[in-house]
Write an enzyme that holds these catalytic residues in place. Structure first.
Site, PDB file in Angstrom:
ATOM      1  N   HIS A   1       0.873  -1.180   0.000  1.00  0.00           N
ATOM      2  CA  HIS A   1       0.000   0.000   0.000  1.00  0.00           C
ATOM      3  C   HIS A   1       0.909   1.229   0.000  1.00  0.00           C
ATOM      4  CE1 HIS A   1      -2.859   2.932   1.743  1.00  0.00           C
ATOM      5  NE2 HIS A   1      -3.824   2.106   1.396  1.00  0.00           N
TER       6      HIS A   1
ATOM      7  N   ASP B   1       2.956  -4.557   8.009  1.00  0.00           N
ATOM      8  CA  ASP B   1       1.706  -3.835   7.816  1.00  0.00           C
ATOM      9  C   ASP B   1       0.578  -4.858   7.954  1.00  0.00           C
ATOM     10  OD1 ASP B   1      -0.624  -2.801   6.768  1.00  0.00           O
ATOM     11  OD2 ASP B   1       0.321  -1.871   5.028  1.00  0.00           O
TER      12      ASP B   1
ATOM     13  N   GLN C   1      -4.627  -5.489   6.774  1.00  0.00           N
ATOM     14  CA  GLN C   1      -5.599  -6.436   6.214  1.00  0.00           C
ATOM     15  C   GLN C   1      -5.472  -7.818   6.849  1.00  0.00           C
ATOM     16  OE1 GLN C   1      -7.967  -5.481   4.184  1.00  0.00           O
ATOM     17  NE2 GLN C   1      -7.200  -3.466   3.605  1.00  0.00           N
TER      18      GLN C   1
ATOM     19  N   LYS D   1     -10.773  -0.732   9.866  1.00  0.00           N
ATOM     20  CA  LYS D   1     -10.901  -1.922   9.006  1.00  0.00           C
ATOM     21  C   LYS D   1     -11.221  -3.145   9.853  1.00  0.00           C
ATOM     22  CE  LYS D   1      -7.387  -0.136   5.835  1.00  0.00           C
ATOM     23  NZ  LYS D   1      -8.179   0.307   4.697  1.00  0.00           N
TER      24      LYS D   1
ATOM     25  N   CYS E   1      -4.686   2.234  -3.786  1.00  0.00           N
ATOM     26  CA  CYS E   1      -3.468   2.769  -3.154  1.00  0.00           C
ATOM     27  C   CYS E   1      -2.302   1.792  -3.280  1.00  0.00           C
ATOM     28  CB  CYS E   1      -3.689   3.131  -1.685  1.00  0.00           C
ATOM     29  SG  CYS E   1      -4.870   4.458  -1.470  1.00  0.00           S
TER      30      CYS E   1
END
Ligand code: PLP
Length: 407
Positions: free
Chosen positions: A123, A200, A203, A226, A364
């Site tokens: 991202h 990261d 997700q 999220k 993104c």
């Protein structure tokens, strides 16, 4: 334990609405998840009942707010399998968490020629902060390549991660492709050369259980919104020694021990990295969101979404003209596809007319799109409240949309 989908859906009020006269099918969870009632109640409870400022207050409401904020920190720590809740730093989201590491660790540590390694599917929030640091320090950003399915090339990784690597910053689950990356293997390569590892997890956290130690990382970032929580709240986890090695960033209230014009001394973690009044309601709402997920059973969430993903992929494969993007063997939460010759936005707009929310565009992740030779995709992304009926509706609407578009 199975999931009671009817009860789960009933606890998410936004699902019970019509869009353009059709029942909403919400498949834009990768962008943000809809909020369950316990999260809304937690926000309301704070604002209606005890919306005082935290820390240092001696009056009852301030003490209540402080206790709720710190309980939320413990909820986050428990959710990430972290023992020491001082390692949980509240931020505005994944983006701010990554920038925090970039500004407090990378910017003060890296020198010309040092290398920051990211993957081809990051991202933008795990690319641009490193480019900014690289421009200031003379460090170099290097990229782990991926194949046409969206799978990282570990052989190339073993060559790229080397003596000059100071940081590996990699996404656990790609928001654009759904690929679940072999983070632990990559982290082992980084550790072998003494580099730090940032994951990261934006997700990853929404889709099941996460144990940050299983990644063998130094830093882990995710966003509340999220993960069924509020917007404007996120988390940076860091190993204590990694966080201790981070300098200060924002200065102000709460992050100091004592201030004078002769010199200022700083607070201990986590306060030192949390200047100013925090997003108190947000943190409390995030705690409620994580407890809600746990009450459903994290493994059951992962299993349900894996079933949905398999079901959805099979449906989409039957639709002539659709081309899946992101076909890694290990995936979570995301179905991306294109219709050759048709702009993704046109498909997304028609789907909205059928009450179906998907995201279209580069998500993104422009470098990933460029690598795959496309400008963007149509992305259906899953949450625990989605059903096979949602995916049937998506498939049916796609067939109609493609007929209308002559594709
Ligand atoms: N990383 C990944 C993988 C994402 O999917 C996102 C958001 O889409 C981000 C980082 C940025 O998250 P936020 O905008 O909440 O900071």
């Amino acid at each position: 334990m199975g999931l009671d989908l009817q009860a789960i859906r009933a606890s998410v009020p936004a699902l019970a609405q019509q869009i353009h006269g059709k029942p909403l099918v919400y498949l834009d969870n990768g962008a943000t998840a809809l909020k369950p009632q316990p999260v809304i109640d937690a926000l309301l409870g704070y604002y209606a009942g005890y919306s005082a400022n935290v820390h240092r207050g001696v009056h009852t409401l301030s003490v209540r707010a402080t206790e709720a904020l710190e309980a939320a920190r413990r909820d986050v720590a428990a959710h990430l399998c972290v023992q020491d809740d001082c390692e949980i730093i509240f931020t505005r989201g994944t983006t701010e968490s990554i920038n925090l590491v970039a500004q407090t660790w990378a910017r003060r540590t890296l020198v010309a020629g040092d290398e920051i390694v990211v993957s081809a599917m990051e991202h933008h929030s795990n690319i641009v902060p490193w480019q900014l640091v690289a421009a200031e320090t003379g460090a170099v950003v290097r990229v782990l390549p991926m194949d046409d399915r969206g799978v990282l090339d570990l052989t190339a990784a073993a060559e790229i991660i080397g003596d000059k690597t100071r940081l590996l910053a990699v996404v656990a689950v790609s928001n654009a492709l759904g690929t679940v990356n072999p983070v632990r293997k990559l982290a082992a390569m980084a550790r072998a050369v003494g580099a730090k590892v940032l994951v990261d997890g934006a997700q990853a956290v929404p889709h099941g259980a996460v144990d940050v130690h299983a990644y063998d990382a130094d830093f882990f970032a995710f966003s509340g919104h999220k993960t069924y929580g509020p917007t404007g709240i996120g988390v940076l986890w860091g190993r204590r020694e990694a966080l201790e090695a981070c300098g200060t960033w924002h200065g102000g209230g709460d992050m100091i021990r004592s201030v004078s014009f002769e010199g200022t001394t700083f607070a201990e973690l986590p306060a030192r990295l949390e200047a100013g009044t925090p997003h108190i309601a947000g943190a409390i709402g995030l705690g409620a969101a994580l407890r809600w997920m746990q009450s459903l059973d994290l493994d059951a969430i992962a299993a349900h979404e894996a079933d949905l993903l398999a079901y959805g992929h099979a449906l989409l494969r039957e639709i002539p003209g659709l081309r899946p993007i992101g076909e890694a063997p290990q995936k979570a939460g995301v179905m991306s596809f294109v219709v050759d010759g048709v702009h993704p936005n046109d498909v997304g707009t028609l789907l909205d007319g059928y009450g179906i929310a998907v995201r279209t565009g580069h998500h993104c992740a422009e470098p990933a799109m460029r690598r795959l030779g496309i400008s963007g995709t149509i992305r259906a992304s899953l949450a625990v409240y989605n059903t096979t009926e949602d995916l049937d509706r998506l498939a049916e609407a796609l067939r109609r949309a493609l007929r209308l578009l002559g594709a």
